[in-house]
Design a protein around this motif. Structure first.
Motif, PDB file in Angstrom:
ATOM      1  N   MET A   1       0.715  -1.126   0.064  1.00 53.98           N
ATOM      2  CA  MET A   1      -0.128  -0.407   0.436  1.00 53.98           C
ATOM      3  C   MET A   1       0.987   1.176  -0.014  1.00 53.98           C
ATOM      4  O   MET A   1       1.739   1.047   0.554  1.00 53.98           O
ATOM      5  CB  MET A   1      -0.790   0.101   1.122  1.00 53.98           C
ATOM      6  N   SER A   2       0.262   2.383  -1.135  1.00 49.69           N
ATOM      7  CA  SER A   2       0.896   3.239  -0.172  1.00 49.69           C
ATOM      8  C   SER A   2       0.182   4.318   0.302  1.00 49.69           C
ATOM      9  O   SER A   2      -0.620   4.372   0.362  1.00 49.69           O
ATOM     10  CB  SER A   2       1.193   4.141  -1.975  1.00 49.69           C
ATOM     11  N   GLY A   3       0.707   5.670   0.598  1.00 48.94           N
ATOM     12  CA  GLY A   3      -0.041   6.799   1.663  1.00 48.94           C
ATOM     13  C   GLY A   3       0.682   7.009   2.523  1.00 48.94           C
ATOM     14  O   GLY A   3       1.819   7.092   3.347  1.00 48.94           O
ATOM     15  N   THR A   4       0.450   8.583   3.052  1.00 50.81           N
ATOM     16  CA  THR A   4       1.072   9.196   4.452  1.00 50.81           C
ATOM     17  C   THR A   4       0.666   8.029   5.882  1.00 50.81           C
ATOM     18  O   THR A   4       1.036   8.045   6.762  1.00 50.81           O
ATOM     19  CB  THR A   4       0.837  10.050   4.552  1.00 50.81           C
ATOM     20  N   SER A   5      -0.113   6.781   4.989  1.00 45.77           N
ATOM     21  CA  SER A   5      -1.264   6.426   5.979  1.00 45.77           C
ATOM     22  C   SER A   5       0.375   5.446   6.331  1.00 45.77           C
ATOM     23  O   SER A   5       0.220   4.784   7.561  1.00 45.77           O
ATOM     24  CB  SER A   5      -1.975   5.194   5.548  1.00 45.77           C
ATOM     25  N   MET A   6       1.039   4.706   6.157  1.00 51.06           N
ATOM     26  CA  MET A   6       1.904   3.959   6.074  1.00 51.06           C
ATOM     27  C   MET A   6       3.503   4.724   6.694  1.00 51.06           C
ATOM     28  O   MET A   6       3.703   3.813   6.894  1.00 51.06           O
ATOM     29  CB  MET A   6       2.184   3.802   4.479  1.00 51.06           C
ATOM     30  N   ALA A   7       3.415   5.807   6.384  1.00 51.91           N
ATOM     31  CA  ALA A   7       4.665   6.815   6.847  1.00 51.91           C
ATOM     32  C   ALA A   7       4.438   6.929   8.516  1.00 51.91           C
ATOM     33  O   ALA A   7       5.569   7.003   8.884  1.00 51.91           O
ATOM     34  CB  ALA A   7       4.568   8.361   5.594  1.00 51.91           C
ATOM     35  N   SER A   8       3.242   7.387   8.791  1.00 50.95           N
ATOM     36  CA  SER A   8       3.286   7.657   9.703  1.00 50.95           C
ATOM     37  C   SER A   8       3.412   6.665  11.436  1.00 50.95           C
ATOM     38  O   SER A   8       4.239   6.550  11.671  1.00 50.95           O
ATOM     39  CB  SER A   8       1.088   7.785   9.966  1.00 50.95           C
ATOM     40  N   PRO A   9       2.793   4.979  10.603  1.00 56.03           N
ATOM     41  CA  PRO A   9       2.818   4.323  11.532  1.00 56.03           C
ATOM     42  C   PRO A   9       4.719   3.586  11.452  1.00 56.03           C
ATOM     43  O   PRO A   9       4.863   3.110  12.597  1.00 56.03           O
ATOM     44  CB  PRO A   9       2.327   2.680  11.224  1.00 56.03           C
ATOM     45  N   ALA A  10       5.255   3.905  10.778  1.00 57.70           N
ATOM     46  CA  ALA A  10       6.386   3.286  10.389  1.00 57.70           C
ATOM     47  C   ALA A  10       7.693   3.999  11.412  1.00 57.70           C
ATOM     48  O   ALA A  10       8.200   3.675  11.855  1.00 57.70           O
ATOM     49  CB  ALA A  10       6.853   4.091   9.031  1.00 57.70           C
ATOM     50  N   LEU A  11       6.984   5.552  11.901  1.00 55.70           N
ATOM     51  CA  LEU A  11       7.458   6.738  12.856  1.00 55.70           C
ATOM     52  C   LEU A  11       7.061   5.982  14.194  1.00 55.70           C
ATOM     53  O   LEU A  11       8.012   6.575  15.242  1.00 55.70           O
ATOM     54  CB  LEU A  11       7.534   7.998  11.877  1.00 55.70           C
ATOM     55  N   ALA A  12       5.777   5.548  13.635  1.00 53.26           N
ATOM     56  CA  ALA A  12       5.326   5.311  15.184  1.00 53.26           C
ATOM     57  C   ALA A  12       6.278   4.223  15.623  1.00 53.26           C
ATOM     58  O   ALA A  12       6.536   4.125  16.357  1.00 53.26           O
ATOM     59  CB  ALA A  12       3.891   5.503  15.059  1.00 53.26           C
ATOM     60  N   GLY A  13       6.718   3.429  14.452  1.00 53.63           N
ATOM     61  CA  GLY A  13       7.316   1.864  15.141  1.00 53.63           C
ATOM     62  C   GLY A  13       8.870   2.508  15.953  1.00 53.63           C
ATOM     63  O   GLY A  13       8.975   2.253  17.013  1.00 53.63           O
ATOM     64  N   TYR A  14       9.258   3.400  14.960  1.00 54.24           N
ATOM     65  CA  TYR A  14      10.683   3.860  15.476  1.00 54.24           C
ATOM     66  C   TYR A  14      10.842   4.525  16.264  1.00 54.24           C
ATOM     67  O   TYR A  14      11.638   5.028  17.375  1.00 54.24           O
ATOM     68  CB  TYR A  14      11.387   4.524  14.284  1.00 54.24           C
ATOM     69  N   ALA A  15       9.531   5.509  16.822  1.00 57.56           N
ATOM     70  CA  ALA A  15       8.671   5.597  18.357  1.00 57.56           C
ATOM     71  C   ALA A  15       9.728   4.995  19.144  1.00 57.56           C
ATOM     72  O   ALA A  15      10.233   4.882  20.706  1.00 57.56           O
ATOM     73  CB  ALA A  15       8.521   7.544  18.317  1.00 57.56           C
ATOM     74  N   ALA A  16       9.011   3.984  18.641  1.00 58.82           N
ATOM     75  CA  ALA A  16       8.451   3.457  20.077  1.00 58.82           C
ATOM     76  C   ALA A  16       9.956   2.264  19.790  1.00 58.82           C
ATOM     77  O   ALA A  16      10.602   1.894  21.401  1.00 58.82           O
ATOM     78  CB  ALA A  16       7.925   1.657  19.386  1.00 58.82           C
ATOM     79  N   TYR A  17      10.979   2.234  19.110  1.00 51.82           N
ATOM     80  CA  TYR A  17      12.034   1.406  19.475  1.00 51.82           C
ATOM     81  C   TYR A  17      12.966   2.396  20.159  1.00 51.82           C
ATOM     82  O   TYR A  17      13.651   1.893  21.260  1.00 51.82           O
ATOM     83  CB  TYR A  17      12.421   1.314  18.282  1.00 51.82           C
ATOM     84  N   LEU A  18      13.346   3.877  19.887  1.00 53.66           N
ATOM     85  CA  LEU A  18      13.897   4.744  20.528  1.00 53.66           C
ATOM     86  C   LEU A  18      13.049   4.661  22.494  1.00 53.66           C
ATOM     87  O   LEU A  18      14.100   4.708  22.992  1.00 53.66           O
ATOM     88  CB  LEU A  18      13.468   6.449  20.250  1.00 53.66           C
ATOM     89  N   LEU A  19      11.586   4.548  22.219  1.00 57.64           N
ATOM     90  CA  LEU A  19      11.290   5.060  23.842  1.00 57.64           C
ATOM     91  C   LEU A  19      12.252   3.484  24.382  1.00 57.64           C
ATOM     92  O   LEU A  19      11.701   3.452  26.057  1.00 57.64           O
ATOM     93  CB  LEU A  19      10.016   4.800  23.454  1.00 57.64           C
ATOM     94  N   GLY A  20      11.417   2.775  23.557  1.00 59.63           N
ATOM     95  CA  GLY A  20      12.125   1.027  23.976  1.00 59.63           C
ATOM     96  C   GLY A  20      13.549   0.574  24.933  1.00 59.63           C
ATOM     97  O   GLY A  20      13.475  -0.048  25.811  1.00 59.63           O
ATOM     98  N   GLN A  21      14.317   1.301  24.215  1.00 59.79           N
ATOM     99  CA  GLN A  21      15.926   1.701  24.601  1.00 59.79           C
ATOM    100  C   GLN A  21      16.377   2.601  25.984  1.00 59.79           C
ATOM    101  O   GLN A  21      17.300   2.812  26.312  1.00 59.79           O
ATOM    102  CB  GLN A  21      16.938   1.644  23.832  1.00 59.79           C
ATOM    103  N   ASP A  22      15.420   3.532  25.672  1.00 59.32           N
ATOM    104  CA  ASP A  22      16.014   4.710  26.967  1.00 59.32           C
ATOM    105  C   ASP A  22      15.285   4.513  28.330  1.00 59.32           C
ATOM    106  O   ASP A  22      13.750   5.264  28.384  1.00 59.32           O
ATOM    107  CB  ASP A  22      15.195   6.291  26.308  1.00 59.32           C
ATOM    108  N   ALA A  23      15.564   4.295  28.745  1.00 56.12           N
ATOM    109  CA  ALA A  23      14.775   4.027  30.236  1.00 56.12           C
ATOM    110  C   ALA A  23      15.033   5.754  31.012  1.00 56.12           C
ATOM    111  O   ALA A  23      13.220   5.144  31.793  1.00 56.12           O
ATOM    112  CB  ALA A  23      16.292   3.339  31.597  1.00 56.12           C
ATOM    113  N   THR A  24      15.219   6.320  31.288  1.00 60.87           N
ATOM    114  CA  THR A  24      15.046   7.528  31.728  1.00 60.87           C
ATOM    115  C   THR A  24      14.012   7.809  30.632  1.00 60.87           C
ATOM    116  O   THR A  24      13.683   8.712  31.485  1.00 60.87           O
ATOM    117  CB  THR A  24      16.122   8.885  31.180  1.00 60.87           C
ATOM    118  N   ILE A  25      13.519   7.967  29.609  1.00 67.20           N
ATOM    119  CA  ILE A  25      12.624   8.525  29.067  1.00 67.20           C
ATOM    120  C   ILE A  25      11.095   8.101  29.294  1.00 67.20           C
ATOM    121  O   ILE A  25      10.529   8.546  29.808  1.00 67.20           O
ATOM    122  CB  ILE A  25      12.154   9.080  27.281  1.00 67.20           C
TER     123      ILE A  25
END
Length: 498
Positions: free
Chosen positions: A438-462
């Motif tokens: 699929m294509s769309g900004t619908s696809m771009a948004s969750p890709a960054l939601a996933g990346y934000a989850a990765y960053l949060l999961g590895q940062d105990a301080t946040i």
């Protein structure tokens, strides 16, 4: 005439005023309050009917006449009254405007037949065909192929189409052609998606992220629902059907958070982009396979759009359920105070909200992504991540960046943009245990939601922070992880994370 409105505090999301039933029962006639002498009509004097409440002291969906709505504004200045509006999914599919054109035939059954098949000549059902006799005016016809891989278009046989887009069914790429002749026996062949291709957009974006990326993080998917039985999505912990029209007469329907019956594949695709976990049989990973997913269905079974009340309610429910990040792959054209309040409340609770910028073809950023505290994401792509003749090829457009990158032709842009993400030809999960592009900004948004989850999961301080301090810290870390691709500020914001 009765209309529906959302009533919420003038500031914030909850208020003691809303907990008082009397606040929604009018006693001061509008005419008198406004200094007039005319008596109100019976309709204007009718009471406000509370249809539903987010919570006792939270926003309420009410039914009243426009005259009563004005009266309520004067009676309770501590309240804000917002009309009920709708939002649509941000998947990019071109649409036909059924304008009169010489090439469009008047009578059904007289149009050209097109066959869609795979490269071995086998018929493909469920392929979406959009044929334009005039792309500028969007004149033409569209539909889906039947069990024989065929579709009869309401277009005269022999006509040359300016453009034809075929959006592939599960496991297949689509097709894009210019100046395509609808001759007798016309055939379009679609390539099979090869999951081992290292240049696939999602594989390229997640790169070397570990299989545990996002571990301990909960992401809420406010969408069309997620397939609870997909083998790549064992990390769904539940959710809720937030479509009020489906649940108000049967509270048991709240448990129906799976895919909507019509056009329900969108949410499963979005969820897979965030956190699909590969199996022995299907080598397809989301950005953060370690996350826990929750499904909040706001699009109804009938295929209609989602209301701002249901979306607002879903955002609040996701916060109450402990989600750390909320993805909104949806949008509309109006600023909406109800969703603004819900997102503001989520951020104050430490929850980051990421939204699709919209697919209106270089128009201004749509709401809610355009809200200043919502992360707005455009859709970029790599020209070599999909076949040269696929439907995605029709979305390649300026501006171009380095390493074969571009901004999808459909993507909105503007000063509200924060980031860009992969949104052209993204392969992810589909209902029924399969996958597709699929294509769309619908696809771009969750890709960054996933990346934000990765960053949060590895940062105990946040992770240890609370309230707005937490969501702000995660937002800043996400922005700091991005690198500009050369598209320009209004097309990519801080750039592409990774």
């Amino acid at each position: 005439m009765l209309k529906q409105y959302i009533v919420l505090p003038a500031h914030g999301f909850r208020s003691p005023v809303l907990a008082q039933a009397a606040a929604l029962r009018l006693t001061i006639p509008f005419a008198a309050a406004a200094g007039g002498t005319a008596a109100l009509t019976r309709e204007a004097m009718s009471k406000v009917e509370v249809v539903d409440s987010v919570s006792v002291d939270g926003p309420k969906l009410v039914e009243m006449t426009p005259e009563t709505e004005l009266e309520l504004r004067l009676e309770e200045p501590a309240l804000k009254i917002v009309p009920l509006i709708t939002y649509e999914k941000m998947r990019a599919i071109y649409k036909v405007k059924r304008a009169a054109a010489a090439a469009v035939v008047a009578q059904p059954g007289q149009g050209a037949v097109l066959r869609v098949e795979d490269t071995d000549g086998n018929p493909l059902s469920g392929a979406r065909v959009v044929a334009f006799t005039s792309f500028r005016t969007r004149a033409g016809d569209d539909g889906s192929t039947d069990a024989n891989g065929e579709i009869r278009l309401q277009i005269t046989p022999g006509v040359k189409l300016e453009r034809i887009y075929v959006y592939g069914p599960a496991c297949h790429w689509g097709r894009f052609e210019r100046n395509f002749t609808l001759a007798a026996g016309a055939i379009v062949q679609l390539e099979t998606i090869d999951l081992s291709n290292q240049l696939l957009a999602l594989r390229r974006f997640r790169d070397v992220l570990p299989a545990t990326a996002g571990d301990g993080v909960v992401v809420g998917i406010v969408d069309t629902g997620i397939d609870p039985n997909h083998p790549l999505l064992p990390n769904i912990s539940g959710g809720a059907n937030m479509v009020l029209e489906e649940t108000k007469d049967d509270p048991g329907e709240i448990a129906d958070w799976g895919p909507a019956a019509v056009e329900g594949e969108h949410g499963t695709h979005v969820a897979g982009i965030v956190g699909a976990r590969p199996t022995v049989d299907i080598d397809l990973a989301g950005v953060a396979p370690g996350v826990t997913l929750r499904s909040y269905r706001v699009f109804p079974h009938n295929g209609g759009d989602a209301t701002n009340y249901d979306i607002m309610n879903a955002i609040d429910r996701a916060v109450q359920d402990g989600c750390n990040i909320i993805n909104l792959s949806l949008g509309g054209g109006e600023e909406d105070e109800a969703i603004r309040a819900a997102i503001g409340s989520a951020l104050d609770s430490g929850v980051l909200v990421i939204a699709a910028a919209g697919n209106d073809g270089r128009k201004p950023v749509s709401y809610p992504a355009a809200l200043p505290f919502c992360i707005a994401v455009t859709a970029m792509g790599w020209t070599n991540s999909f076949p040269a003749a696929s439907s995605e090829a029709g979305d390649v457009a300026r501006p171009y960046g380095g390493e074969n990158t571009f901004v999808g032709a459909f993507s909105n842009f503007g000063p509200q943009i924060d980031l860009t993400g992969p949104g052209v030809g993204v392969v992810s999960t589909l209902p029924g245990g399969t996958f597709g592009a699929m294509s769309g900004t619908s696809m771009a948004s969750p890709a960054l939601a996933g990346y934000a989850a990765y960053l949060l999961g590895q940062d105990a301080t946040i992770l240890g922070l609370n309230g707005a301090e937490k969501s702000t810290a995660l937002r800043d870390k996400l922005f700091g992880s991005a690198t500009p691709l050369g598209f320009g500020r209004d097309f990519e914001g801080f750039g592409l994370p990774g």
